[in-house]
Design a protein around this motif. Structure first.
Motif, PDB file in Angstrom:
ATOM      1  N   UNK A 148      30.601  55.054 103.224  1.00 55.12           N
ATOM      2  CA  UNK A 148      31.867  55.042 102.478  1.00 55.12           C
ATOM      3  C   UNK A 148      32.929  55.884 103.172  1.00 55.12           C
ATOM      4  N   UNK A 149      32.533  57.038 103.708  1.00 55.52           N
ATOM      5  CA  UNK A 149      33.489  57.888 104.420  1.00 55.52           C
ATOM      6  C   UNK A 149      33.996  57.188 105.678  1.00 55.52           C
ATOM      7  N   UNK A 150      33.089  56.520 106.396  1.00 57.06           N
ATOM      8  CA  UNK A 150      33.496  55.813 107.605  1.00 57.06           C
ATOM      9  C   UNK A 150      34.414  54.642 107.275  1.00 57.06           C
ATOM     10  N   UNK A 151      34.146  53.947 106.174  1.00 61.34           N
ATOM     11  CA  UNK A 151      35.013  52.848 105.736  1.00 61.34           C
ATOM     12  C   UNK A 151      36.421  53.369 105.453  1.00 61.34           C
ATOM     13  N   UNK A 152      36.512  54.474 104.727  1.00 60.83           N
ATOM     14  CA  UNK A 152      37.823  55.055 104.402  1.00 60.83           C
ATOM     15  C   UNK A 152      38.583  55.431 105.675  1.00 60.83           C
ATOM     16  N   UNK A 153      37.874  56.026 106.635  1.00 57.16           N
ATOM     17  CA  UNK A 153      38.522  56.417 107.895  1.00 57.16           C
ATOM     18  C   UNK A 153      38.983  55.186 108.673  1.00 57.16           C
ATOM     19  N   UNK A 154      38.169  54.148 108.673  1.00 60.63           N
ATOM     20  CA  UNK A 154      38.499  52.904 109.386  1.00 60.63           C
ATOM     21  C   UNK A 154      39.751  52.259 108.793  1.00 60.63           C
ATOM     22  N   UNK A 155      39.800  52.134 107.468  1.00 61.97           N
ATOM     23  CA  UNK A 155      40.968  51.542 106.819  1.00 61.97           C
ATOM     24  C   UNK A 155      42.226  52.355 107.114  1.00 61.97           C
ATOM     25  N   UNK A 156      42.092  53.679 107.077  1.00 67.27           N
ATOM     26  CA  UNK A 156      43.257  54.533 107.318  1.00 67.27           C
ATOM     27  C   UNK A 156      43.758  54.377 108.753  1.00 67.27           C
ATOM     28  N   UNK A 157      42.836  54.340 109.725  1.00 71.34           N
ATOM     29  CA  UNK A 157      43.267  54.254 111.122  1.00 71.34           C
ATOM     30  C   UNK A 157      43.961  52.931 111.416  1.00 71.34           C
ATOM     31  N   UNK A 158      43.471  51.839 110.820  1.00 69.69           N
ATOM     32  CA  UNK A 158      44.060  50.523 111.085  1.00 69.69           C
ATOM     33  C   UNK A 158      45.090  50.130 110.026  1.00 69.69           C
ATOM     34  N   UNK A 159      45.402  51.049 109.119  1.00 67.81           N
ATOM     35  CA  UNK A 159      46.459  50.864 108.119  1.00 67.81           C
ATOM     36  C   UNK A 159      46.202  49.623 107.263  1.00 67.81           C
ATOM     37  N   UNK A 160      44.974  49.535 106.759  1.00 65.72           N
ATOM     38  CA  UNK A 160      44.564  48.421 105.911  1.00 65.72           C
ATOM     39  C   UNK A 160      44.336  48.901 104.486  1.00 65.72           C
ATOM     40  N   UNK A 161      44.610  48.030 103.526  1.00 65.76           N
ATOM     41  CA  UNK A 161      44.278  48.287 102.128  1.00 65.76           C
ATOM     42  C   UNK A 161      43.111  47.416 101.663  1.00 65.76           C
ATOM     43  N   UNK A 162      42.743  46.485 102.522  1.00 67.12           N
ATOM     44  CA  UNK A 162      41.623  45.580 102.212  1.00 67.12           C
ATOM     45  C   UNK A 162      40.834  45.329 103.484  1.00 67.12           C
ATOM     46  N   UNK A 163      39.520  45.235 103.355  1.00 71.01           N
ATOM     47  CA  UNK A 163      38.685  44.897 104.496  1.00 71.01           C
ATOM     48  C   UNK A 163      37.333  44.396 104.036  1.00 71.01           C
ATOM     49  N   UNK A 164      36.800  43.398 104.733  1.00 77.94           N
ATOM     50  CA  UNK A 164      35.470  42.856 104.439  1.00 77.94           C
ATOM     51  C   UNK A 164      34.546  43.265 105.587  1.00 77.94           C
ATOM     52  N   UNK A 165      33.702  44.260 105.337  1.00 77.96           N
ATOM     53  CA  UNK A 165      32.841  44.854 106.355  1.00 77.96           C
ATOM     54  C   UNK A 165      31.453  44.216 106.326  1.00 77.96           C
ATOM     55  N   UNK A 166      30.925  43.895 107.497  1.00 78.45           N
ATOM     56  CA  UNK A 166      29.570  43.358 107.604  1.00 78.45           C
ATOM     57  C   UNK A 166      28.676  44.357 108.332  1.00 78.45           C
ATOM     58  N   UNK A 167      27.481  44.557 107.752  1.00 78.63           N
ATOM     59  CA  UNK A 167      26.510  45.493 108.307  1.00 78.63           C
ATOM     60  C   UNK A 167      25.141  44.821 108.424  1.00 78.63           C
ATOM     61  N   UNK A 168      24.363  45.280 109.400  1.00 78.63           N
ATOM     62  CA  UNK A 168      22.945  44.962 109.491  1.00 78.63           C
ATOM     63  C   UNK A 168      22.192  46.243 109.153  1.00 78.63           C
TER      64      UNK A 168
END
Length: 320
Positions: free
Chosen positions: A257-277
């Motif tokens: 969750x912390x990494x998701x928040x950092x990723x959205x902030x860096x790329x200036x996104x309010x929405x993202x669909x993340x895929x993980x294995x």
């Protein structure tokens, strides 16, 4: 006092996913304008923007409404049709009109003063590049499978030979492809070093260490709200036969969750669909993030929660 400013939804008329959110906005009595600029601006709608020192104004006219574009609170960039030019034109005239529409109308709609974008179209485009995704994911603290993107066959074969658990190939972009004039999807598939030919030199190819996964996870992020589903599928690429997969809600680990928040902030996104294995040991490996990924295919409870979260984003408008 209720905010009377409109929400602008940019999408095609066949987008049933958008319909879910539009119904929720209507229930909340939020004014909504739906526009497919690549089509509607050649079918009676019009868009005007005026710029002067210290002042910007604009008007969007559709068949039923006239909107002051400075009064648009939010813009949801969903699935608008591409700018292809008026159907009455052909050849270079149509291409010229299409490019003028993309840079003109597209530029106006991406520059509405004070509007809250989910997501801004330029941020969406920047976030779609796979190399940028992997680079950002590393900086934000995700586990990332060893990956090479190359047009050098020797480099590709060397990389594949070094991965003891196997290698998968995936395209760096989902380009339209046809076989015998029929649409054909290029799925993620396992490859061996001996199968990699000199044809790799034609364009960049993406090879990635195969993750020994127990299951896949889709995490849909809407602002700070995360919705995770575990995906169990018999296929390496669960998109291949979605009728055979099962989805169940799953809690997102705090570190992810912390990494998701950092990723959205860096790329200036309010929405993202993340895929993980996810491995049997519980390690979550980042595969990709679609900044405009579909979400209505998930379990009904999850889909309803995502729709509510998106409605909240659009209703609130820009941060004050």
């Amino acid at each position: 006092m209720r905010d009377s400013r409109s929400v602008l939804v940019l999408t095609n008329p066949y987008d049933v996913t958008a319909d879910v959110v539009l119904r929720l906005l209507a229930e909340r009595r939020v004014p909504v304008v739906r526009l497919d600029p690549g089509i509607d601006l050649h079918a009676g709608a019009s868009l005007t923007a005026t710029y002067r020192t210290g002042d910007q104004r604009g008007t969007l006219r559709t068949a039923s409404r006239e909107i002051d574009t400075t009064r648009i609170r939010s813009v949801w960039v969903r699935r608008p049709s591409p700018y292809e030019g008026p159907p009455g034109l052909t050849g270079q005239d149509r291409r010229f009109a299409a490019e003028q529409a993309r840079w003109g109308a597209g530029g106006i709609l991406a520059s509405l003063p004070g509007a809250h974008y989910v997501n801004h179209p330029w941020n969406n485009r920047a976030a779609e590049f796979k190399p940028a995704q992997l680079s950002t994911a590393q900086r934000c603290g995700f586990l990332v499978p060893s990956t090479v993107i190359t047009d050098d066959p020797h480099e590709a074969r060397t990389f594949a030979a070094q991965q003891s658990g196997g290698v998968v190939y995936k395209p760096v972009w989902n380009s339209p492809y046809r076989v015998e004039n029929q649409p054909h999807s290029v799925w993620v598939r396992e490859v061996r070093a001996a199968e990699i030919t000199d044809a790799v030199s034609v364009c960049p190819h993406m090879f990635q260490a195969k993750v020994d996964k127990a299951f896949d996870v889709r995490v849909t992020a809407v602002g700070s709200r995360l919705f995770g589903v575990q995906i169990d599928s018999p296929d390496l690429d669960w998109r291949y036969r979605q009728d055979l997969m099962t989805c169940t809600p799953i809690e997102v680990p705090a570190s992810v969750a912390r990494a998701v928040a950092a990723y959205l902030a860096e790329l200036r996104l309010h929405y993202g669909a993340f895929d993980f294995a996810v491995t049997p040991a519980g390690d979550w490996y980042f595969l990709e993030c679609n900044p405009n990924g579909q979400w209505a295919w998930q379990p009904a409870q999850t889909t309803a929660a995502i729709a509510q979260a998106l409605t909240d984003q659009l209703e609130k408008g820009p941060e004050t």
